[in-house]
Motif scaffolding. Sequence first.
Motif, mmCIF file in Angstrom:
data_model
loop_
_atom_site.group_PDB
_atom_site.id
_atom_site.type_symbol
_atom_site.label_atom_id
_atom_site.label_comp_id
_atom_site.label_asym_id
_atom_site.label_seq_id
_atom_site.Cartn_x
_atom_site.Cartn_y
_atom_site.Cartn_z
ATOM 1 N N TRP A 182 34.468 46.036 40.766
ATOM 2 C CA TRP A 182 34.801 45.882 39.345
ATOM 3 C C TRP A 182 34.431 47.121 38.524
ATOM 4 O O TRP A 182 34.754 47.197 37.353
ATOM 5 C CB TRP A 182 34.094 44.660 38.773
ATOM 6 N N SER A 185 40.115 41.428 38.877
ATOM 7 C CA SER A 185 40.369 41.391 37.433
ATOM 8 C C SER A 185 39.283 40.585 36.721
ATOM 9 O O SER A 185 38.886 40.912 35.602
ATOM 10 C CB SER A 185 41.743 40.782 37.144
ATOM 11 N N ASP A 220 38.664 36.360 32.110
ATOM 12 C CA ASP A 220 39.811 36.747 32.922
ATOM 13 C C ASP A 220 41.082 36.193 32.288
ATOM 14 O O ASP A 220 41.049 35.224 31.535
ATOM 15 C CB ASP A 220 39.639 36.181 34.333
ATOM 16 N N GLU A 261 44.163 38.558 31.468
ATOM 17 C CA GLU A 261 44.939 39.592 30.771
ATOM 18 C C GLU A 261 44.569 39.731 29.300
ATOM 19 O O GLU A 261 45.420 40.004 28.448
ATOM 20 C CB GLU A 261 46.446 39.341 30.932
ATOM 21 N N HIS A 311 42.254 48.605 31.359
ATOM 22 C CA HIS A 311 42.104 48.083 32.712
ATOM 23 C C HIS A 311 42.489 49.143 33.737
ATOM 24 O O HIS A 311 41.779 49.375 34.723
ATOM 25 C CB HIS A 311 42.981 46.838 32.859
ATOM 26 N N ASP A 359 44.196 44.646 41.456
ATOM 27 C CA ASP A 359 44.516 43.313 40.945
ATOM 28 C C ASP A 359 45.024 43.473 39.518
ATOM 29 O O ASP A 359 44.253 43.772 38.606
ATOM 30 C CB ASP A 359 43.253 42.445 40.985
ATOM 31 N N GLU A 404 46.759 40.988 37.971
ATOM 32 C CA GLU A 404 47.082 39.621 37.541
ATOM 33 C C GLU A 404 48.588 39.364 37.615
ATOM 34 O O GLU A 404 49.187 39.558 38.655
ATOM 35 C CB GLU A 404 46.484 39.353 36.167
#
Length: 255
Positions: free
Chosen positions: A23, A43, A54, A56, A63, A81, A83
């Motif tokens: 992360w 994510s 989490d 978006e 990000h 990731d 999403e």
Amino acid sequence: MTKIQEFNALHATQDILLLGNTWDLLSALTLERVGFKAIGTTSWGIANSLGFPDGEYIDFARHLAIIKTIVENVNIPVSADIEAGYGTDTQTILDNVLRTAEVGVAGINIEDSLKQQNGLRAINEHCALLVQMRTMLDNNGYQDFFINARTDTYFQLDQPFSETMTRAQAYVDSGASGVFIPGLAKHEEIRAITSAIEKPINVMSVPGLTNCQTLQQLGVKRFSFGNALSDKIISYLTKDATRIIEAKDTAFLYE
């Protein structure tokens, strides 16, 4: 060998690919140092590290900047990731996928969950997106870029197995390199899916589903632990910080 080729090759060996989920740069460097052959961003973990839930809620550029920093500082393949693609229309999602490929990742996770409402994207709509995604990547020099098509059937449906099988085959037929099925945990269902789907199946660690050797015997080619490690570290940090403030003593930090 490019990172894309290297990442694809890791899915084609007899051994299961244990993908470490990171992360931030520190976690990525740590997992590389201890021996992980590839890493994937989480994510959930990225969102938590920035104070967001989490789903978006982070600006996509922010990000992507974290993903780019990780890619630029490790020597192993990175899967991102993203999403559901951080967009409500197809073109925005495609643009974001290309932007992600351009920072040097070897692949992505792209999920079929809707973000602005509950439910899953219709199969035909998601398949059309995957077809366009594959064509766009090929046309921009990213042949064999690993599209890990995540389906959230086990999170969204009461009886997910049949729908999962249908979606997995449809996604592979539409250009997915593999299928990610978080929440899938029953051994007989895992074996049935890995036997029916010719592309690599990725499952996620949950209590009772943790052993790579067992999963390899079930036909799984890729195993990841999502946000479990980041959550564990946050829990550890909270516990020790609480201990410091309650004891007004830091001696245990040096034990």
